[in-house]
Design a protein around this motif. Structure first.
Motif, PDB file in Angstrom:
ATOM      1  N   GLU A 153      49.981  41.306  23.028  1.00  0.00           N
ATOM      2  CA  GLU A 153      49.838  42.194  23.930  1.00  0.00           C
ATOM      3  C   GLU A 153      48.401  42.400  24.434  1.00  0.00           C
ATOM      4  O   GLU A 153      48.143  42.628  25.825  1.00  0.00           O
ATOM      5  CB  GLU A 153      50.376  43.493  23.494  1.00  0.00           C
ATOM      6  CG  GLU A 153      51.991  43.484  23.455  1.00  0.00           C
ATOM      7  CD  GLU A 153      52.615  44.727  22.911  1.00  0.00           C
ATOM      8  OE1 GLU A 153      51.780  45.711  22.519  1.00  0.00           O
ATOM      9  OE2 GLU A 153      53.779  44.864  22.757  1.00  0.00           O
ATOM     10  N   TRP A 154      47.296  42.557  23.507  1.00  0.00           N
ATOM     11  CA  TRP A 154      46.025  42.584  23.927  1.00  0.00           C
ATOM     12  C   TRP A 154      45.652  41.304  24.724  1.00  0.00           C
ATOM     13  O   TRP A 154      44.871  41.415  25.620  1.00  0.00           O
ATOM     14  CB  TRP A 154      45.073  42.719  22.565  1.00  0.00           C
ATOM     15  CG  TRP A 154      43.755  42.922  23.051  1.00  0.00           C
ATOM     16  CD1 TRP A 154      43.179  43.985  23.453  1.00  0.00           C
ATOM     17  CD2 TRP A 154      42.809  41.620  23.090  1.00  0.00           C
ATOM     18  NE1 TRP A 154      41.546  43.588  23.526  1.00  0.00           N
ATOM     19  CE2 TRP A 154      41.473  42.322  23.189  1.00  0.00           C
ATOM     20  CE3 TRP A 154      42.888  40.455  22.630  1.00  0.00           C
ATOM     21  CZ2 TRP A 154      40.315  41.361  23.377  1.00  0.00           C
ATOM     22  CZ3 TRP A 154      41.844  39.641  22.477  1.00  0.00           C
ATOM     23  CH2 TRP A 154      40.604  40.055  22.851  1.00  0.00           C
ATOM     24  N   LEU A 155      46.070  40.249  24.100  1.00  0.00           N
ATOM     25  CA  LEU A 155      45.573  38.805  24.987  1.00  0.00           C
ATOM     26  C   LEU A 155      46.244  38.874  26.292  1.00  0.00           C
ATOM     27  O   LEU A 155      45.510  38.685  27.209  1.00  0.00           O
ATOM     28  CB  LEU A 155      46.106  37.682  24.225  1.00  0.00           C
ATOM     29  CG  LEU A 155      45.148  37.296  22.919  1.00  0.00           C
ATOM     30  CD1 LEU A 155      45.994  36.234  22.100  1.00  0.00           C
ATOM     31  CD2 LEU A 155      43.971  36.830  23.138  1.00  0.00           C
ATOM     32  N   ASP A 156      47.351  39.060  26.507  1.00  0.00           N
ATOM     33  CA  ASP A 156      47.889  39.326  27.721  1.00  0.00           C
ATOM     34  C   ASP A 156      47.180  40.199  28.669  1.00  0.00           C
ATOM     35  O   ASP A 156      47.092  39.945  29.868  1.00  0.00           O
ATOM     36  CB  ASP A 156      49.606  39.558  27.635  1.00  0.00           C
ATOM     37  CG  ASP A 156      50.277  39.687  28.995  1.00  0.00           C
ATOM     38  OD1 ASP A 156      50.037  38.676  29.640  1.00  0.00           O
ATOM     39  OD2 ASP A 156      50.865  40.568  29.350  1.00  0.00           O
ATOM     40  N   ARG A 157      47.017  41.385  28.340  1.00  0.00           N
ATOM     41  CA  ARG A 157      46.174  42.583  28.820  1.00  0.00           C
ATOM     42  C   ARG A 157      44.919  41.967  29.376  1.00  0.00           C
ATOM     43  O   ARG A 157      44.424  42.146  30.539  1.00  0.00           O
ATOM     44  CB  ARG A 157      46.082  43.834  28.152  1.00  0.00           C
ATOM     45  CG  ARG A 157      45.897  44.930  28.974  1.00  0.00           C
ATOM     46  CD  ARG A 157      46.022  46.372  28.080  1.00  0.00           C
ATOM     47  NE  ARG A 157      45.471  46.318  26.683  1.00  0.00           N
ATOM     48  CZ  ARG A 157      46.268  46.135  25.605  1.00  0.00           C
ATOM     49  NH1 ARG A 157      47.405  46.061  25.839  1.00  0.00           N
ATOM     50  NH2 ARG A 157      45.796  46.138  24.348  1.00  0.00           N
ATOM     51  N   SER A 158      44.212  41.424  28.477  1.00  0.00           N
ATOM     52  CA  SER A 158      42.806  41.039  28.829  1.00  0.00           C
ATOM     53  C   SER A 158      42.934  39.838  29.520  1.00  0.00           C
ATOM     54  O   SER A 158      41.869  39.830  30.585  1.00  0.00           O
ATOM     55  CB  SER A 158      42.152  40.430  27.553  1.00  0.00           C
ATOM     56  OG  SER A 158      42.124  41.381  26.341  1.00  0.00           O
ATOM     57  N   THR A 159      43.770  38.775  29.683  1.00  0.00           N
ATOM     58  CA  THR A 159      43.802  37.901  30.547  1.00  0.00           C
ATOM     59  C   THR A 159      44.272  38.273  31.994  1.00  0.00           C
ATOM     60  O   THR A 159      43.616  37.918  32.908  1.00  0.00           O
ATOM     61  CB  THR A 159      45.011  36.723  30.098  1.00  0.00           C
ATOM     62  OG1 THR A 159      44.835  36.466  28.817  1.00  0.00           O
ATOM     63  CG2 THR A 159      45.256  35.727  30.959  1.00  0.00           C
ATOM     64  N   GLU A 161      43.519  41.104  33.041  1.00  0.00           N
ATOM     65  CA  GLU A 161      42.135  41.906  33.560  1.00  0.00           C
ATOM     66  C   GLU A 161      41.175  40.974  34.082  1.00  0.00           C
ATOM     67  O   GLU A 161      40.427  41.223  35.252  1.00  0.00           O
ATOM     68  CB  GLU A 161      41.491  42.809  32.547  1.00  0.00           C
ATOM     69  CG  GLU A 161      42.143  44.175  32.261  1.00  0.00           C
ATOM     70  CD  GLU A 161      42.113  44.886  30.946  1.00  0.00           C
ATOM     71  OE1 GLU A 161      40.866  44.323  30.357  1.00  0.00           O
ATOM     72  OE2 GLU A 161      42.506  46.063  30.589  1.00  0.00           O
ATOM     73  N   LEU A 162      40.799  39.833  33.265  1.00  0.00           N
ATOM     74  CA  LEU A 162      39.926  38.802  33.694  1.00  0.00           C
ATOM     75  C   LEU A 162      40.456  38.050  34.882  1.00  0.00           C
ATOM     76  O   LEU A 162      39.601  37.880  35.914  1.00  0.00           O
ATOM     77  CB  LEU A 162      39.705  37.850  32.539  1.00  0.00           C
ATOM     78  CG  LEU A 162      39.066  38.277  31.391  1.00  0.00           C
ATOM     79  CD1 LEU A 162      38.821  37.405  30.070  1.00  0.00           C
ATOM     80  CD2 LEU A 162      37.480  38.736  31.599  1.00  0.00           C
ATOM     81  N   LYS A 163      41.596  37.769  35.075  1.00  0.00           N
ATOM     82  CA  LYS A 163      42.144  37.306  36.111  1.00  0.00           C
ATOM     83  C   LYS A 163      41.969  38.006  37.276  1.00  0.00           C
ATOM     84  O   LYS A 163      41.383  37.486  38.596  1.00  0.00           O
ATOM     85  CB  LYS A 163      43.840  36.845  35.958  1.00  0.00           C
ATOM     86  CG  LYS A 163      44.431  35.758  36.950  1.00  0.00           C
ATOM     87  CD  LYS A 163      45.699  35.437  36.609  1.00  0.00           C
ATOM     88  CE  LYS A 163      46.432  34.515  37.470  1.00  0.00           C
ATOM     89  NZ  LYS A 163      47.660  34.406  37.076  1.00  0.00           N
ATOM     90  N   ALA A 164      42.333  39.362  37.396  1.00  0.00           N
ATOM     91  CA  ALA A 164      41.923  40.244  38.415  1.00  0.00           C
ATOM     92  C   ALA A 164      40.414  40.234  38.791  1.00  0.00           C
ATOM     93  O   ALA A 164      40.235  40.319  39.876  1.00  0.00           O
ATOM     94  CB  ALA A 164      42.534  41.661  38.052  1.00  0.00           C
ATOM     95  N   LYS A 165      39.333  40.245  38.139  1.00  0.00           N
ATOM     96  CA  LYS A 165      38.203  40.286  38.109  1.00  0.00           C
ATOM     97  C   LYS A 165      37.687  39.004  38.954  1.00  0.00           C
ATOM     98  O   LYS A 165      37.020  38.888  39.670  1.00  0.00           O
ATOM     99  CB  LYS A 165      37.403  40.287  36.853  1.00  0.00           C
ATOM    100  CG  LYS A 165      37.308  41.642  36.393  1.00  0.00           C
ATOM    101  CD  LYS A 165      36.609  41.903  35.010  1.00  0.00           C
ATOM    102  CE  LYS A 165      36.515  43.076  34.353  1.00  0.00           C
ATOM    103  NZ  LYS A 165      35.745  43.209  33.076  1.00  0.00           N
ATOM    104  N   VAL A 166      38.387  37.744  38.529  1.00  0.00           N
ATOM    105  CA  VAL A 166      37.913  36.468  38.867  1.00  0.00           C
ATOM    106  C   VAL A 166      38.462  36.484  40.405  1.00  0.00           C
ATOM    107  O   VAL A 166      37.800  36.164  41.372  1.00  0.00           O
ATOM    108  CB  VAL A 166      38.519  35.364  38.133  1.00  0.00           C
ATOM    109  CG1 VAL A 166      38.648  34.159  39.083  1.00  0.00           C
ATOM    110  CG2 VAL A 166      37.940  35.395  37.071  1.00  0.00           C
ATOM    111  N   GLN A 167      39.681  37.172  40.756  1.00  0.00           N
ATOM    112  CA  GLN A 167      40.120  37.088  42.166  1.00  0.00           C
ATOM    113  C   GLN A 167      39.331  38.091  43.004  1.00  0.00           C
ATOM    114  O   GLN A 167      39.202  37.908  44.022  1.00  0.00           O
ATOM    115  CB  GLN A 167      41.844  37.539  42.026  1.00  0.00           C
ATOM    116  CG  GLN A 167      42.582  36.293  41.658  1.00  0.00           C
ATOM    117  CD  GLN A 167      44.100  36.643  41.284  1.00  0.00           C
ATOM    118  OE1 GLN A 167      44.242  38.045  41.562  1.00  0.00           O
ATOM    119  NE2 GLN A 167      44.956  35.919  41.124  1.00  0.00           N
TER     120      GLN A 167
END
Length: 167
Positions: A153-159, A161-167
């Motif tokens: 769950e932590w990895l999914d949430r972090s991924t 969040e990072l994907k949103a930052k990149v976009q």
């Protein structure tokens, strides 16, 4: 030390923490919370033979404590319950009964534990010992999978969040 050669693996079992792990599991197997689950799983609080034994002990205890001074009465050990609620208090004598009759010991020179339960009824003794083992294994499995679930769950949430930052 692990040696591998053509499909053969030799493992040096000198892990300094294995004894700590075995003792930790032994403590977990002797936990009153686990015994409370066993009482419920095996419906020991509804077993007429055990209810009769508990009631006799309560009467004997009452008679003994009525002739004992208050200072001596305080020295008697109390059964610790997992939860401080009405149900746990109701089950406490049954938990104490199970706790008194169970033995958990390490098998010599092995990383295994033996669960023994003593009772006049051998079928009931086997059922309780097996219930202790079953509930312990279920708890261990749930603890292990919970760690992985939390990490996933932590990895999914972090991924995300990072994907949103990149976009």
């Amino acid at each position: 030390m692990v040696l591998k050669s053509e499909g053969l693996t030799l493992n040096d079992d000198s892990d300094p923490f294995y004894l700590v792990n075995v003792n930790t599991k032994k403590l977990a197997l002797e936990n009153p919370e686990l015994f409370e689950k066993v009482v419920l799983d095996q419906k020991l609080d509804q077993n007429p033979a055990i209810v009769e034994i508990i009631n006799k002990k309560a009467l004997l205890s009452f008679l003994r404590f009525s002739t004992v001074s208050p200072e001596q009465n305080k020295a008697q050990p109390a059964v610790k319950s997992s939860l401080l609620n009405e149900e746990s208090l109701r089950l406490a004598p049954f938990v104490g009964y199970v706790q008194k009759n169970v033995t958990v010991e390490q098998i010599k020179n092995m990383r295994a534990l033996r669960i023994s339960y003593t009772d006049e009824n051998p079928v009931l003794a086997a059922e309780i010992a097996n219930s202790i083992a079953k509930i312990f294994m279920e708890r261990s499995f749930n603890n292990q999978t919970e760690k992985f679930t939390n990490s996933a769950e932590w990895l999914d949430r972090s991924t995300r969040e990072l994907k949103a930052k990149v976009q």
